[in-house]
Design an enzyme around this catalytic site. Structure first.
Site, PDB file in Angstrom:
ATOM      1  N   CYS A   1       0.852  -1.188   0.000  1.00  0.00           N
ATOM      2  CA  CYS A   1       0.000   0.000   0.000  1.00  0.00           C
ATOM      3  C   CYS A   1       0.891   1.242   0.000  1.00  0.00           C
ATOM      4  O   CYS A   1       1.600   1.503   0.984  1.00  0.00           O
ATOM      5  CB  CYS A   1      -0.908  -0.006   1.222  1.00  0.00           C
ATOM      6  SG  CYS A   1      -2.078   1.356   1.173  1.00  0.00           S
ATOM      7  N   GLY A   2       0.845   1.980  -1.096  1.00  0.00           N
ATOM      8  CA  GLY A   2       1.715   3.147  -1.234  1.00  0.00           C
ATOM      9  C   GLY A   2       1.303   4.288  -0.330  1.00  0.00           C
ATOM     10  O   GLY A   2       2.120   4.841   0.416  1.00  0.00           O
ATOM     11  N   HIS A   3       0.004   4.631  -0.360  1.00  0.00           N
ATOM     12  CA  HIS A   3      -0.406   5.753   0.503  1.00  0.00           C
ATOM     13  C   HIS A   3      -0.218   5.356   1.957  1.00  0.00           C
ATOM     14  O   HIS A   3       0.154   6.177   2.805  1.00  0.00           O
ATOM     15  CB  HIS A   3      -1.865   6.172   0.215  1.00  0.00           C
ATOM     16  CG  HIS A   3      -2.864   5.490   1.098  1.00  0.00           C
ATOM     17  ND1 HIS A   3      -3.484   4.304   0.767  1.00  0.00           N
ATOM     18  CD2 HIS A   3      -3.308   5.797   2.342  1.00  0.00           C
ATOM     19  CE1 HIS A   3      -4.278   3.920   1.761  1.00  0.00           C
ATOM     20  NE2 HIS A   3      -4.195   4.816   2.722  1.00  0.00           N
TER      21      HIS A   3
ATOM     22  N   CYS B   1      -3.338   6.621  -5.382  1.00  0.00           N
ATOM     23  CA  CYS B   1      -2.987   5.213  -5.151  1.00  0.00           C
ATOM     24  C   CYS B   1      -1.509   4.964  -5.483  1.00  0.00           C
ATOM     25  O   CYS B   1      -1.114   5.000  -6.661  1.00  0.00           O
ATOM     26  CB  CYS B   1      -3.876   4.272  -5.970  1.00  0.00           C
ATOM     27  SG  CYS B   1      -3.687   2.552  -5.478  1.00  0.00           S
ATOM     28  N   GLY B   2      -0.738   4.697  -4.445  1.00  0.00           N
ATOM     29  CA  GLY B   2       0.705   4.511  -4.650  1.00  0.00           C
ATOM     30  C   GLY B   2       1.022   3.282  -5.482  1.00  0.00           C
ATOM     31  O   GLY B   2       1.858   3.335  -6.405  1.00  0.00           O
ATOM     32  N   THR B   3       0.373   2.154  -5.175  1.00  0.00           N
ATOM     33  CA  THR B   3       0.650   0.947  -5.964  1.00  0.00           C
ATOM     34  C   THR B   3       0.032   1.084  -7.355  1.00  0.00           C
ATOM     35  O   THR B   3       0.589   0.591  -8.339  1.00  0.00           O
ATOM     36  CB  THR B   3       0.136  -0.320  -5.240  1.00  0.00           C
ATOM     37  OG1 THR B   3      -1.237  -0.141  -4.891  1.00  0.00           O
ATOM     38  CG2 THR B   3       0.943  -0.595  -3.978  1.00  0.00           C
TER      39      THR B   3
ATOM     40  N   ASP C   1     -10.243   4.975  -3.950  1.00  0.00           N
ATOM     41  CA  ASP C   1      -9.072   5.576  -3.324  1.00  0.00           C
ATOM     42  C   ASP C   1      -9.143   7.091  -3.483  1.00  0.00           C
ATOM     43  O   ASP C   1      -9.244   7.598  -4.607  1.00  0.00           O
ATOM     44  CB  ASP C   1      -7.805   5.009  -3.992  1.00  0.00           C
ATOM     45  CG  ASP C   1      -6.554   5.242  -3.154  1.00  0.00           C
ATOM     46  OD1 ASP C   1      -6.513   6.247  -2.416  1.00  0.00           O
ATOM     47  OD2 ASP C   1      -5.630   4.428  -3.255  1.00  0.00           O
TER      48      ASP C   1
HETATM   49  O1  PYC Z   1      -1.873   3.660  -2.161  1.00  0.00           O
HETATM   50  O2  PYC Z   1      -1.262   1.676  -2.853  1.00  0.00           O
HETATM   51  C1  PYC Z   1      -2.086   2.437  -2.370  1.00  0.00           C
HETATM   52  C2  PYC Z   1      -3.421   1.907  -2.018  1.00  0.00           C
HETATM   53  C3  PYC Z   1      -3.888   0.647  -2.209  1.00  0.00           C
HETATM   54  C4  PYC Z   1      -5.199   0.624  -1.729  1.00  0.00           C
HETATM   55  C5  PYC Z   1      -5.496   1.882  -1.260  1.00  0.00           C
HETATM   56  N1  PYC Z   1      -4.394   2.661  -1.453  1.00  0.00           N
END
Ligand code: PYC
Length: 323
Positions: free
Chosen positions: A91-93, A241-243, A237
């Site tokens: 999870c990036g965030h 979304c980081g990923t 999101d």
């Molecule tokens: O930021 O990767 C992210 C993420 C995955 C699900 C919610 N945020």
């Protein structure tokens, strides 16, 4: 013994997307690779996951995180992210939220730190004023222009990519990427996600694709694109979304549209922004050329919003959440 379990948490948000990090009072998952400990969490403590993130204490958009002891002394901690329906590989965030939370607790200072996640080690660099950069796991496009029949929408064409989670990335089909259009965006993205397994479209290893990402033009011309990301439990999101941004960067790089270190500004459906860039790995897909795995670095801002103690009363019929 008191029937009330006390769980200390710190809440934060990253570009609008919430993260709730369990600091103490969580389950002991033992030792070993973080990916293995997810199995222990799921099998023995899944009601704890629900207690932390689901209503009445949480809501569908909350991503929870349990800090666990790392395997390697190089890492500041291990972390398992979870949501309203299950567990995330990465999870990036949430990693940016973890960085500001650890800083808030005085456990890390400015500089570079490593955390162990189920999908591999992720480094973060803590900057000034809540600015955090994460260097994510190797990310790659695994399938280009996959076609899927989506009832009510017809044929949808998109790419499959891994950015720490599996994503199907496609066009927004003319639905405005605006907050007041969350319902039709969610309906379209959910229909796509349900159609993927029927169409035999999965991640490389047969994994379920549990995130769908829709793209369109940015509202702010300073940015490169705007997205809407459907998360596994049906929430969207609030952040870019980081990923998901990592998966997008892998696709752009595979298309030859994103050379190393060119900055991509990804806008979310609420207008918040992550900046991303890639470096080549020389890994799967061809010696660092287009199509190869890349290492994305994603930068955003995160802020601590609350320090609190959750009380889970054994006598409360909804003490472990409304699943
Ligand atoms: O930021 O990767 C992210 C993420 C995955 C699900 C919610 N945020």
């Amino acid at each position: 013994m008191s029937p009330v379990q006390r769980v200390a948490v710190i809440d934060s948000h990253t570009a609008g997307e919430p993260t709730r990090i369990v600091i103490s009072g969580g389950p002991d998952l033992g030792y070993g690779p973080v990916a293995d400990r997810v199995g222990v969490f799921r099998d023995r403590f899944d009601s704890f996951r629900s207690a932390v993130v689901n209503e009445p204490r949480g809501h569908d958009a909350v991503v929870g995180a349990l800090i666990v002891p790392p395997v390697s002394a190089r890492a500041v901690c291990g972390v398992i992210f979870f949501n309203n329906v299950g567990y995330l590989r990465g999870c990036g965030h949430g990693t940016m939220g973890l960085a500001v939370t650890l800083a808030h607790l005085g456990r890390v200072g400015p500089g570079r730190h490593t955390v162990e996640t189920p999908s591999g080690d992720v480094a973060f660099e803590l900057g000034e004023g809540g600015r955090v950069s994460i260097e994510n796991v190797p990310s790659r496009r695994s399938r280009e222009s996959a076609r899927v029949d989506v009832p009510g929408y017809g044929t949808v064409i998109g790419d499959v990519a891994f950015g720490g989670n599996w994503f199907f990335l496609t066009d927004h089909r003319g639905i405005p990427l605006e907050r007041r259009r969350i319902e039709p965006l969610t309906a379209f993205a959910s229909a796509v996600r349900s159609a993927l397994p029927r169409g035999g479209i999965t991640g490389d290893d047969g994994s379920e694709i549990d995130h769908v990402e829709l793209f369109g033009p940015p509202a702010d011309p300073a940015n490169d694109a705007r997205n809407f990301v459907l998360c596994p439990g049906g929430a969207y999101d609030r952040s870019p979304c980081g990923t998901g941004t990592s998966a997008k960067l892998a696709c752009l790089h595979a298309e030859g549209k994103l050379p190393p270190d060119r900055v991509w500004r990804q806008e979310s459906v609420i207008g918040s922004v992550f900046e991303g860039r890639v470096r080549e790995t020389g890994g799967a897909g061809g010696a660092g050329g287009a199509g190869g795995a890349v290492i994305p670095t994603i930068t955003g801002s995160a802020f601590v919003t609350a320090e609190s103690t959750l009380l889970i009363d054994g006598r409360d019929p909804f003490g472990h959440g409304i699943p």
